[in-house]
Enzyme design. Structure first.
Site, short mmCIF file in Angstrom:
data_model
loop_
_atom_site.label_atom_id
_atom_site.label_comp_id
_atom_site.label_asym_id
_atom_site.label_seq_id
_atom_site.Cartn_x
_atom_site.Cartn_y
_atom_site.Cartn_z
N LYS A 187 -9.55 -5.18 11.50
CA LYS A 187 -8.31 -5.05 12.26
C LYS A 187 -8.29 -6.03 13.43
O LYS A 187 -7.23 -6.58 13.78
CB LYS A 187 -8.12 -3.61 12.74
CG LYS A 187 -7.80 -2.63 11.62
CD LYS A 187 -7.54 -1.22 12.15
CE LYS A 187 -7.20 -0.26 11.03
NZ LYS A 187 -6.94 1.11 11.52
N THR A 219 1.56 3.56 -2.10
CA THR A 219 1.14 4.80 -2.76
C THR A 219 -0.26 5.22 -2.32
O THR A 219 -0.88 6.06 -2.97
CB THR A 219 1.16 4.64 -4.29
OG1 THR A 219 0.24 3.59 -4.67
CG2 THR A 219 2.55 4.29 -4.78
N GLY A 220 -0.76 4.66 -1.22
CA GLY A 220 -2.08 4.99 -0.72
C GLY A 220 -2.08 6.27 0.10
O GLY A 220 -1.07 6.98 0.20
N ARG A 222 -5.47 -8.90 14.19
CA ARG A 222 -4.79 -9.10 15.47
C ARG A 222 -4.98 -10.53 15.99
O ARG A 222 -4.04 -11.13 16.53
CB ARG A 222 -5.31 -8.10 16.51
CG ARG A 222 -4.84 -6.67 16.30
CD ARG A 222 -5.07 -5.85 17.55
NE ARG A 222 -4.74 -4.45 17.34
CZ ARG A 222 -4.70 -3.55 18.31
NH1 ARG A 222 -4.96 -3.91 19.55
NH2 ARG A 222 -4.41 -2.29 18.05
N GLY A 273 0.82 -1.22 0.00
CA GLY A 273 0.00 0.00 0.00
C GLY A 273 0.84 1.26 0.00
O GLY A 273 0.46 2.29 0.57
#
Length: 366
Positions: free
Chosen positions: A173, A52-53, A177, A50
């Site tokens: 997320k 270039t995000g 985890r 990621g």
């Protein structure tokens, strides 16, 4: 120049590294994973996902700048064919900086494993819609000898409140985890930044009542009563904190690091806009009940603004405030302040910061 004072505690076999108990906000939680054989190897060959995000450009540029000062070794990015075509300026800029470009899909196991050869650290900057793709690639990375994974955690603390696990934007997320806990040969680092001041200080023209600061109209929509402090991190500073965590690799081993640039209330942000522009603004307050009603409706109609409204409701209710921050554990990182961020946002909104120019060509760490 990057300003870092590297802090590396002496190794003591009797100590339980990777354990830290924080009590902040409304929720106390400890952060500890059990690993059979700690590596304590400094990051050398880093691959970025990621790159270039939205936040990836800042993190990538900070890593490249630090690499030019001799901190790391080989830097590569793993990106899609679509990105190579649509963001050719960024790709050319990275190549000119000596970054290796590896083209492939996040769903292509063989290609991804090939890209991992010789890589010891992966920094993931994947956006919200690609968060879950980290689950298989973490396993592939571990199988191919990657020893540290920086998951794309940048943003709101997903374990702040006891009921944070139920918030829709946190689900992916939390899954990442949970999967990370099943891995035994790869260490991790989560960098939690809170909201980006660069974006919060902008104008939400498509949904003004979601909160924002419109320089052209001289109009502000402040969330809540305007007096709830919010802990912000400037996007440029996110890159600096990630680099500091990479350099302080023992300190950051298996940690969730809570960092920030500054804290300010919506009323204080408005006052700074008015002071710099030397004029009074039209002010509208959006109470939390109105914000919650907007949020509920957004989910009902499957609006892309739904997650944004959830996060802004969390911030407005104090979900960014911590009794302790981990900034000092990473040494000295020079950060931006309220005045800096208001000045930058004014420049963006009036066109003094040109749009369409590759951030990777123009950004430089300070």
């Amino acid at each position: 120049m990057l300003a870092y004072e590297t802090y590396q505690p002496g190794f003591d076999p009797s100590m339980t590294y990777g354990y830290k108990c924080h009590s902040y906000g409304h929720y106390a939680h400890s952060r500890h994973n059990s690993y059979s054989s700690p590596t304590y190897r400094a990051p050398h060959n880093i691959m970025i996902l990621g790159a270039t995000g939205t936040i990836g450009t800042y993190i990538t540029r900070a890593i490249v700048d630090a690499n030019s000062q001799g901190h790391f070794g080989r830097i590569s990015i793993y990106t899609s064919e679509k990105t190579v075509v649509e963001k050719v300026q960024d790709i050319c800029a990275l190549e000119s900086m000596g970054v290796e470009i590896v083209v492939g899909s996040l769903d292509d196991e063989r290609r991804f494993k090939d890209a991992c050869r010789g890589v010891d650290t992966i920094v993931s900057c994947l956006g919200r819609h690609a968060i879950e793709k980290q689950i298989p690639i973490m396993s592939w990375a571990e199988e191919n000898g990657v020893t540290r994974f920086f998951a794309s955690e940048f943003g709101t603390d997903i374990e702040y409140f006891p009921d944070s696990e139920h918030e829709p934007p946190h689900q992916m997320k939390l899954k990442v985890r949970a999967h990370m806990k099943t891995l035994r040969r790869m260490e991790h680092t989560y960098v939690v930044t809170g909201p980006y001041s660069d974006l919060y200080f902008g104008a939400m023209k498509e949904a003004p009542k979601a909160g924002g600061f419109d320089v052209g109209r001289g109009r502000a929509y402040l969330l809540g009563d305007g007096d709830m402090p919010v802990s912000f991190t400037a996007m440029n500073d996110v890159g600096k904190f990630v680099v500091a965590a990479l350099i302080n690799y023992i300190t950051s081993r298996n940690q969730t690091l809570i960092v920030h640039s500054f804290t300010a209330t919506p009323n204080e942000i408005l006052a700074e806009f008015e002071a710099q522009l030397k004029k009074k603004w039209e002010v509208n307050y959006v109470d939390t009940k109105t914000l919650q009603a907007m949020e509920k409706e957004a989910y009902q109609i499957h609006s892309p603004l739904a997650a944004v409204l959830t996060l802004r409701r969390i911030w407005t209710l104090g979900g960014t405030l911590h009794k302790f921050y981990d900034d000092s554990l990473l040494g000295f990182v020079e950060t931006e302040n309220l005045e800096d961020q208001v000045r930058l946002n004014i420049a963006k909104q009036v066109g003094r910061v040109p749009g369409g120019i590759s951030l990777l060509r123009t950004l430089s760490a300070v």
